[in-house]
Design an enzyme around this catalytic site. Structure first.
Site, mmCIF file in Angstrom:
data_model
loop_
_atom_site.group_PDB
_atom_site.id
_atom_site.type_symbol
_atom_site.label_atom_id
_atom_site.label_comp_id
_atom_site.label_asym_id
_atom_site.label_seq_id
_atom_site.Cartn_x
_atom_site.Cartn_y
_atom_site.Cartn_z
ATOM 1 C CB ALA A 22 -0.804 -0.079 1.176
ATOM 2 N N GLY A 25 1.751 1.421 -3.931
ATOM 3 C CA GLY A 25 0.832 1.668 -4.567
ATOM 4 C C GLY A 25 0.695 3.265 -4.192
ATOM 5 C CG ASP A 26 0.010 7.084 -0.964
ATOM 6 O OD1 ASP A 26 -1.273 7.656 -1.306
ATOM 7 O OD2 ASP A 26 1.342 7.305 -0.269
ATOM 8 C CB ALA A 27 4.799 6.748 -3.873
ATOM 9 C CD GLU A 30 0.566 12.584 -3.918
ATOM 10 O OE1 GLU A 30 0.934 13.027 -3.934
ATOM 11 O OE2 GLU A 30 1.385 11.478 -3.165
#
Length: 134
Positions: A22, A25-27, A30
């Site tokens: 996660a 995946g957040d990066a 974004e």
């Protein structure tokens, strides 16, 4: 190692922590949002930043996940659920715990696809999410 074109073995990926996927995946998500915003004419730094924040907030990510859920393969759905069921110790004030869990699942899926080098699938899912956003 080429960190922009990863292709990790699926068995190795299954050993990674849910929250680690996660985090990555957040990066990835974004970066995709920022790219999409730049390509769709939001040009001032202030407006880009505000728009990006709106898209990466957990409530918006939770709504975006609903758009792609029917398109997920069984394996992708397992990864999403694995991330969703991870146990973060807190959640942001602007989101419910449920929204944050769903957003974490989406981010884990994006991290999993990215680390496999499956950018075509990332792009496909992202396009579905962004279809009605222009």
């Amino acid at each position: 190692m080429d960190y922009f074109h990863l292709s990790e073995d699926k068995q190795e990926l299954l050993k990674m922590s849910n929250l680690g996927l996660a985090y990555l995946g957040d990066a990835v998500y974004e970066l995709m949002v920022r790219s999409w915003l730049c390509c769709h004419g939001k040009l001032t730094p202030g407006s880009l930043h505000r728009a990006a924040l709106a898209y990466v907030a957990a409530p918006r990510q939770a709504r975006m996940l609903e758009k792609i859920l029917p398109s997920l393969t069984e394996e992708e759905e397992r990864i999403y659920k694995r991330g969703r069921n991870a146990n973060p110790h807190s959640h942001p004030r602007g989101a419910t715990r449920r929204e944050y869990q769903i957003a974490t699942g989406l981010e884990a899926l994006f991290g999993w696809l990215y680390i496999q080098g499956n950018t075509p699938r990332l792009n496909e899912l992202f396009e579905i999410m962004m279809e009605e956003e222009t």
